[in-house]
Write a protein that holds these residues in place. Structure first.
Motif, PDB file in Angstrom:
ATOM      1  N   ARG A  45       0.817  -1.196   0.000  1.00  9.64           N
ATOM      2  CA  ARG A  45       0.000   0.000   0.000  1.00  9.64           C
ATOM      3  C   ARG A  45       0.862   1.262   0.000  1.00  9.64           C
ATOM      4  O   ARG A  45       0.508   2.279  -0.565  1.00  9.64           O
ATOM      5  CB  ARG A  45      -0.850  -0.038   1.263  1.00  9.64           C
ATOM      6  N   TYR A  46       1.994   1.169   0.649  1.00 11.63           N
ATOM      7  CA  TYR A  46       2.828   2.360   0.819  1.00 11.63           C
ATOM      8  C   TYR A  46       3.932   2.460  -0.223  1.00 11.63           C
ATOM      9  O   TYR A  46       4.580   3.483  -0.350  1.00 11.63           O
ATOM     10  CB  TYR A  46       3.443   2.360   2.218  1.00 11.63           C
ATOM     11  N   THR A  47       4.200   1.360  -0.897  1.00 10.92           N
ATOM     12  CA  THR A  47       5.328   1.335  -1.812  1.00 10.92           C
ATOM     13  C   THR A  47       4.914   0.775  -3.158  1.00 10.92           C
ATOM     14  O   THR A  47       4.565  -0.399  -3.269  1.00 10.92           O
ATOM     15  CB  THR A  47       6.466   0.486  -1.214  1.00 10.92           C
ATOM     16  N   LYS A  48       4.909   1.657  -4.147  1.00  6.07           N
ATOM     17  CA  LYS A  48       4.705   1.215  -5.518  1.00  6.07           C
ATOM     18  C   LYS A  48       6.066   1.265  -6.202  1.00  6.07           C
ATOM     19  O   LYS A  48       6.828   2.207  -6.017  1.00  6.07           O
ATOM     20  CB  LYS A  48       3.729   2.146  -6.251  1.00  6.07           C
ATOM     21  N   ILE A  49       6.338   0.249  -6.977  1.00  9.41           N
ATOM     22  CA  ILE A  49       7.645   0.197  -7.637  1.00  9.41           C
ATOM     23  C   ILE A  49       7.480   0.678  -9.065  1.00  9.41           C
ATOM     24  O   ILE A  49       6.934  -0.014  -9.913  1.00  9.41           O
ATOM     25  CB  ILE A  49       8.218  -1.231  -7.582  1.00  9.41           C
ATOM     26  N   ARG A  50       7.932   1.894  -9.292  1.00  3.76           N
ATOM     27  CA  ARG A  50       7.764   2.475 -10.618  1.00  3.76           C
ATOM     28  C   ARG A  50       9.090   2.488 -11.359  1.00  3.76           C
ATOM     29  O   ARG A  50      10.119   2.761 -10.780  1.00  3.76           O
ATOM     30  CB  ARG A  50       7.244   3.912 -10.505  1.00  3.76           C
ATOM     31  N   GLY A  51       9.010   2.207 -12.633  1.00  8.60           N
ATOM     32  CA  GLY A  51      10.169   2.375 -13.499  1.00  8.60           C
ATOM     33  C   GLY A  51      11.223   1.292 -13.362  1.00  8.60           C
ATOM     34  O   GLY A  51      12.313   1.419 -13.895  1.00  8.60           O
ATOM     35  N   GLY A 254      20.994   6.852   0.463  1.00  7.40           N
ATOM     36  CA  GLY A 254      20.904   6.912  -0.995  1.00  7.40           C
ATOM     37  C   GLY A 254      19.798   6.054  -1.559  1.00  7.40           C
ATOM     38  O   GLY A 254      18.948   5.533  -0.845  1.00  7.40           O
ATOM     39  N   GLY A 255      19.847   5.910  -2.895  1.00  3.15           N
ATOM     40  CA  GLY A 255      18.910   5.044  -3.583  1.00  3.15           C
ATOM     41  C   GLY A 255      17.683   5.782  -4.067  1.00  3.15           C
ATOM     42  O   GLY A 255      17.278   6.790  -3.500  1.00  3.15           O
ATOM     43  N   ARG A 256      17.128   5.276  -5.153  1.00  2.75           N
ATOM     44  CA  ARG A 256      15.848   5.800  -5.624  1.00  2.75           C
ATOM     45  C   ARG A 256      14.744   5.097  -4.854  1.00  2.75           C
ATOM     46  O   ARG A 256      13.852   5.727  -4.303  1.00  2.75           O
ATOM     47  CB  ARG A 256      15.733   5.511  -7.120  1.00  2.75           C
ATOM     48  N   LEU A 257      14.843   3.772  -4.825  1.00  2.00           N
ATOM     49  CA  LEU A 257      13.902   2.970  -4.046  1.00  2.00           C
ATOM     50  C   LEU A 257      14.719   2.002  -3.203  1.00  2.00           C
ATOM     51  O   LEU A 257      15.543   1.257  -3.732  1.00  2.00           O
ATOM     52  CB  LEU A 257      12.977   2.181  -4.968  1.00  2.00           C
TER      53      LEU A 257
END
Ligand SMILES: Nc1ncnc2c1ncn2[C@@H]1O[C@H](COP(=O)(O)OP(=O)(O)O)[C@@H](O)[C@H]1O
Ligand SMILES: [Mg+2]
Lengths: 425, 265
Positions: A45-51, A254-257
């Motif tokens: 619910r809190y984390t969508k993995i985009r891209g 760091g990190g994007r996700l």
């Protein structure tokens, strides 16, 4: 370049066998690969993995050995360095070897310590737990194997260094750490982008299995400062034996996700854990951090502290799960999550979970998340600090009590330095 | 020449509601002014507006300090001009040791950031050790244990300790005009005396104060030059110290009635 598409159950099995892996391990790899194809991305619910396109990464580098690069490793330390998934060096001083300490890459461990490997590899973590664990389990042939025999105290930290550089290269690592009874070790993991502003995307995955025997002690410190084009997935699980103690201290920058799960299973009576995780996020970074404490024996004790500072559009969700098994009487657990939001776009959720099946226990939790307090800013400004300095002072103050608890000075100081740097950019 | 804080027909609103309805007052260095008044009359509003709290909006009038209109200035810019506010409710700031914070504030006030090019390490170290000594002295003056310097700003301080710490800060930062907002409230008589003595020590041609209080006892030690009474966002009466005794004897009610009568007329 070999993408995920170029692998099949057959090629996975073939390659594992050609590396000399025993049948049981080949089986695990196949099991993992099947799970990888079957399982969905670990969204919530809190984390969508985009891209994130797993097929856009190169998984070829997993087995190669790189030339020795000396400047990252001091001469007399136990250190393991991986660059883009390839091992640069795994070195251990003679003095440690002579004590019976094993510190080697996974391939060597499989060759030279088959019984130990069989006993512990994939024992704490199953290869098909989730998609990213399956990915690492199927494809990570490089990794580190650490074994510390009974009654052995290492005074110097053991270092694990992970560097990312080339875009579109997947870097996967499996760690197995076994601390036998009465022994004590500090493990320091550093995960950095070789070029902090280099182009992404990067994909990084780690699974880490930790075993502490009776009365063993481990301080595990980690600092993650990938560049902001990196997708990073980490799963760590520790089995903590009788009267043993594990201290996790992790700094996230760091990190994007970043998705991380740290689980401490207190399996022996009197076992203890402490998990301190601190994060500083900015831009569009997303952190999904879980700390789970499982009390599985009487008189165990655990504490989880998670603290996040979020700037710009950064988001974080911090899960703190405590589960107390029926046998875990007289156990004591505590969990605290705190988030400080520096501006309107930043967001943080704290999700506590308590599942208690024993009646004579203490388990408490707390959470506080909110914007930086304008009254505090005004107070500091009235004494002469400008608005920016005032905010910084409040943020540093927010982090300080937690950072001061970090037992490893290097982690503490470097986290401070990174925050400073990120703030100034 | 004396520095003057000139408050001219000041109107201040909080969240759209007008609290100060035209306050005019001059405070010069060398003078001690006192503002008394019932709860809710707008004394803290005046203090916070003078210091530049963002929630307190000046809708009319002016605040001049040393001839400069400061209404648009940030709180830290006002502090740099020499203004100081001892808060009625000092804030607690986790993780920020009092001593270290005060050093940062002092440096900010001295404008060290743009100090002539290269930072002089030796001079810095010397300044720091002088600062430490000074802080020790000031804590002693306010009868606070030295250990407070290492403690997080106001965190876990008792009400009285917070107020005394405000005065320590005032002594270190050396303002020209200080506003003390009910610094004496919640203090026992010994502490009131300690605070009053510390204020008196700063007294002189280069220091002025606006002492907001509810009670006459601190004024007995301070002997203010001027006393003002604020009711419903206005200064309704000004006088000398004798006004304190009149208020002591008669309370505020007669002034409140008088104000209302005037408003009706
Ligand atoms: N931050 C604020 N938000 C809303 N109302 C306020 C605020 N500050 C003051 N007020 C209102 O302004 C009036 C004057 O308050 P204040 O200046 O604190 O009085 P005093 O200090 O004389 O007791 C009161 O009615 C109070 O409720
Ligand atoms: Mg007040």
């Amino acid at each position: 370049m070999s993408t995920l598409r170029s692998f099949s159950v057959d090629t996975i099995a073939e390659q594992a066998a050609s590396r000399g892996e025993p049948t049981w391990l080949v089986q695990k790899r196949v099991e993992a690969f099947e799970a990888l194809q079957r399982l969905p991305l670990p969204e919530s619910r809190y984390t969508k993995i985009r891209g994130l396109d797993l097929n856009a990464f190169d998984f070829a580098g997993q087995n190669a050995h790189h030339a020795h690069i000396g400047e990252l490793a001091a001469e007399r330390e136990a250190v393991h360095i991986q660059l883009d998934g390839q091992i640069l060096i795994t070195q251990v001083p003679e003095s440690l070897q002579s004590k019976g300490i094993v510190f080697c890459d996974m391939a060597t461990a499989i060759r030279e310590h088959p019984d130990l490997v069989k006993q512990y590899l994939f024992h704490a973590i199953s290869p098909s737990e989730d998609k990213m664990t399956a990915l690492v389990s199927a494809l990570a042939s490089s990794g580190i194997f650490i074994y510390v025999p009974k009654e052995t105290v290492l005074t110097e930290p053991v270092r694990l260094v992970y560097l990312l550089d080339e875009p579109s290269v997947a870097a996967l690592a499996h760690q197995v750490i076994i601390i036998e009874s009465g022994s004590s070790v500090t493990v320091l993991e550093e995960a950095y982008a070789k070029h902090p502003d280099g182009p992404g995307p990067h994909l990084h995955g780690t699974i880490s299995e930790v075993y502490l025997g009776e009365g063993a002690r481990m301080q595990f410190g980690a600092l993650q400062n990938w560049n902001e084009g990196t997708y990073s997935f980490v799963r760590r699980r520790a089995h903590v034996g009788r009267d043993a103690k594990i201290q996790w201290t992790i700094g996230w920058l760091g990190g994007r996700l970043t998705m991380s799960s740290v689980e401490s299973r207190l399996v022996g009576p009197g076992a203890e854990m402490e998990d301190i995780q601190v994060l500083f996020g900015r831009h569009k970074q997303h952190f999904d951090l879980t700390s789970s404490l499982r009390n599985m024996a009487p008189h165990v004790k655990g504490e989880i502290h998670m603290k996040g500072v979020l700037k710009d559009q950064a988001r974080a969700v911090m899960y703190g799960f405590i589960r107390v098994d029926p046998v875990a009487q007289q156990s004591n657990s505590y969990q605290l999550a705190q988030g400080l939001l520096l501006n309107d776009g930043a967001h943080c959720d704290a999700i506590p979970g308590l599942e208690i099946e024993a009646n004579d226990v203490r388990a408490t939790h707390g959470a506080s998340i909110g914007p930086i307090d304008e009254e505090q800013i005004f107070y500091l400004q009235s004494r002469g600090l400008d608005r920016e300095q005032a905010k910084r002072t409040i943020v540093e103050g927010f982090l300080t009590p937690t950072l001061e608890q970090i037992p490893i000075a290097g982690v503490r100081e470097r986290f401070h330095a990174f925050v400073e740097q990120k703030w100034n950019e | 020449m004396a520095s003057v804080l000139e408050i001219k027909d000041l109107h201040v609103s909080v969240e759209g509601k007008e609290i100060l309805k035209g306050v005019t007052l001059n405070v010069k260095t060398g003078e001690i002014h006192s503002i008394m008044g019932p709860n809710g009359s707008g004394k803290s509003t005046l203090a916070l507006a003078l210091m530049g709290h963002p929630k307190y909006e000046v809708t009319q009038g002016e605040i001049l300090f040393k001839g400069q209109n400061i209404v648009e200035l940030e709180p830290n810019e006002r502090a740099r001009l020499g203004l100081f506010l001892a808060f009625q409710y000092p804030l607690e700031i986790q993780g920020v040791p009092l001593g270290r914070f005060l050093w940062a504030a002092k440096k900010a006030l001295m404008g060290q950031s743009q100090a002539d090019g290269q930072p002089d390490k030796k001079a810095d170290a010397k300044a720091l050790s002088e600062f430490r000594k000074q802080l020790q002295e000031k804590m002693k003056l306010l009868k606070m244990d030295e250990s407070f310097a290492q403690r997080y700003l106001n965190v876990g301080f008792s009400g009285g300790e917070k107020k005394r710490a405000e005065i320590v800060q005032m002594h270190i930062l050396k303002p020209e005009i200080a506003i003390l907002d009910e610094t004496d409230s919640g203090l026992d008589i010994d502490s009131v005396k300690i605070v009053a003595e510390a204020v008196n020590q700063l007294r002189g041609p280069d220091f002025g104060a606006l002492v907001i209080t509810h009670y006459q006892r601190i004024l007995n030690f301070l002997k203010p030059d001027y006393v003002h009474v604020m009711i419903d966002g206005r200064i309704v009466r000004s006088g000398d110290e004798s006004l304190v005794h009149e208020l002591e004897a008669k309370g505020y009610d007669w002034l409140i009635h008088e104000t209302k009568a005037k408003a009706v007329r």
